[in-house]
Design a protein around this motif. Sequence first.
Motif, PDB file in Angstrom:
ATOM      1  N   ASN A  19      -9.503   1.099  -7.419  1.00 16.05           N
ATOM      2  CA  ASN A  19     -10.189   2.245  -7.986  1.00 16.05           C
ATOM      3  C   ASN A  19      -9.161   3.076  -8.743  1.00 16.05           C
ATOM      4  O   ASN A  19      -8.262   3.663  -8.127  1.00 16.05           O
ATOM      5  CB  ASN A  19     -10.843   3.092  -6.889  1.00 16.05           C
ATOM      6  N   SER A  21      -9.326   5.898 -10.235  1.00 12.70           N
ATOM      7  CA  SER A  21      -9.446   7.352 -10.160  1.00 12.70           C
ATOM      8  C   SER A  21      -8.575   7.948  -9.073  1.00 12.70           C
ATOM      9  O   SER A  21      -7.896   8.952  -9.280  1.00 12.70           O
ATOM     10  CB  SER A  21     -10.908   7.749  -9.933  1.00 12.70           C
ATOM     11  N   ASP A  49     -18.784   3.885  -5.545  1.00 11.94           N
ATOM     12  CA  ASP A  49     -17.963   4.206  -6.709  1.00 11.94           C
ATOM     13  C   ASP A  49     -17.623   2.942  -7.478  1.00 11.94           C
ATOM     14  O   ASP A  49     -17.863   1.821  -7.012  1.00 11.94           O
ATOM     15  CB  ASP A  49     -16.692   4.934  -6.281  1.00 11.94           C
ATOM     16  N   LEU A  50     -17.024   3.130  -8.646  1.00 15.58           N
ATOM     17  CA  LEU A  50     -16.690   2.006  -9.524  1.00 15.58           C
ATOM     18  C   LEU A  50     -15.220   1.638  -9.398  1.00 15.58           C
ATOM     19  O   LEU A  50     -14.360   2.510  -9.293  1.00 15.58           O
ATOM     20  CB  LEU A  50     -17.031   2.362 -10.972  1.00 15.58           C
ATOM     21  N   GLU A 129     -23.930   2.210 -16.032  1.00 15.41           N
ATOM     22  CA  GLU A 129     -22.951   2.748 -15.077  1.00 15.41           C
ATOM     23  C   GLU A 129     -21.581   2.891 -15.726  1.00 15.41           C
ATOM     24  O   GLU A 129     -20.854   3.847 -15.450  1.00 15.41           O
ATOM     25  CB  GLU A 129     -22.873   1.836 -13.851  1.00 15.41           C
ATOM     26  N   TYR A 133     -19.560   6.283 -16.034  1.00 12.22           N
ATOM     27  CA  TYR A 133     -18.175   6.350 -15.561  1.00 12.22           C
ATOM     28  C   TYR A 133     -17.271   6.950 -16.640  1.00 12.22           C
ATOM     29  O   TYR A 133     -16.433   7.821 -16.356  1.00 12.22           O
ATOM     30  CB  TYR A 133     -17.694   4.954 -15.176  1.00 12.22           C
ATOM     31  N   ASN A 136     -17.989  10.653 -16.890  1.00  9.42           N
ATOM     32  CA  ASN A 136     -17.387  11.395 -15.778  1.00  9.42           C
ATOM     33  C   ASN A 136     -15.887  11.541 -15.960  1.00  9.42           C
ATOM     34  O   ASN A 136     -15.307  12.597 -15.668  1.00  9.42           O
ATOM     35  CB  ASN A 136     -17.682  10.687 -14.460  1.00  9.42           C
ATOM     36  N   THR A 137     -15.232  10.472 -16.421  1.00  7.36           N
ATOM     37  CA  THR A 137     -13.787  10.519 -16.638  1.00  7.36           C
ATOM     38  C   THR A 137     -13.419  11.571 -17.670  1.00  7.36           C
ATOM     39  O   THR A 137     -12.417  12.288 -17.529  1.00  7.36           O
ATOM     40  CB  THR A 137     -13.271   9.141 -17.086  1.00  7.36           C
ATOM     41  N   LEU A 167     -19.360   8.075  -8.809  1.00  4.22           N
ATOM     42  CA  LEU A 167     -20.366   7.374  -9.602  1.00  4.22           C
ATOM     43  C   LEU A 167     -21.714   7.303  -8.893  1.00  4.22           C
ATOM     44  O   LEU A 167     -22.766   7.462  -9.518  1.00  4.22           O
ATOM     45  CB  LEU A 167     -19.883   5.948  -9.914  1.00  4.22           C
TER      46      LEU A 167
END
Length: 342
Positions: A19, A21, A49-50, A129, A133, A136-137, A167
């Motif tokens: 991940n 993030s 989450d992704l 998605e 993502y 969101n980033t 996510l």
Amino acid sequence: MAKKERNKAEEAYVYVVKNPSYNDICLAAWDSVLYPGTAVVYETRFGLDLGFVVGPAPGEHSRYMPGSTCVRGACINFGPTDEKEETPQEDPGVHQCEYCMGCQVHKEPQKVRVTGDVLFLDHLATPAEMARYNENTAKEDDAIIVCREKILKHGLSMKLITAHFLLGEPKVIFFFTADERVDFRDLVKDLVSVFKMRIELRQIGVRDESRLIGGLSVCGRDYCCHAITDRLEPVSIKMAKEQNLSLNSMKISGPCGRLLCCLAYEYDYYVEEKASMPAEGSRIKINHELYKVSEVNILSRKITLSGADGRVLYLPFDEVYWDDESEHWQVTQEWEDEIFSS
């Protein structure tokens, strides 16, 4: 129902999933072949989450076995070879590792029996998605600015590190460091009024800060905790001493201010090798004179011996052995004759 049936599969393909993030790495299983860079959705410790597939999970054969002398370097094709002359080195935009088979070892995934702490991926990421993502980033930098303003407003003694929008649900996680316990209840209320979603503040240590942010270490490479693993293993000054490294904390500490993670990489090997050699401080009788073992150098595979008259001898590992009858360390007669023949 399909998810439950997949979770019960005894055999599957197991992958390393990262991940980006908050730099978590885990082992996750899937019922088909996936390749590095594939975006997947899975259950993390914070929620759905992704993440991205790094590659197939390492097998038992890739681990170090005690006593093994088969140590592979960073690149088996290092140095000039005939094959390298045929590679497109004249292209300055191509990094050598992109065509060097010593660095890029292709490994096909294989089905294995799923045991231990291996979770199953929820599903492959959809285009929608991926778009969410990326959105969101893009919002995370603005979220950090807002949170820092609120921290200053409330006069809290805390350092905000990063933020992440989950996510799978409307939730934003803020990671921070602090020297002491922080009462951030009023801060959370302000953040909820701004973002209109669940807010989670997680306090982390200085080593976790380096793991999340990343950077270049003293060796010129990315931080080990950021690029290689997310598990912060305990490191002690004893590891540096065992490897004959400088005990100056400034030289063996990372940018986080803690001891370098890489001190633990070769520690077991040094302990294992030194266990089969005379201990430092012990004495060996050579030519009717006692010599003190002042250093056992694993890299040069030589033992430094100091005599009473100040004479220094360098004894190869192959020339010393343990004598069961005398219960003392002895040197081979051939080496002794060669050293004292003159």
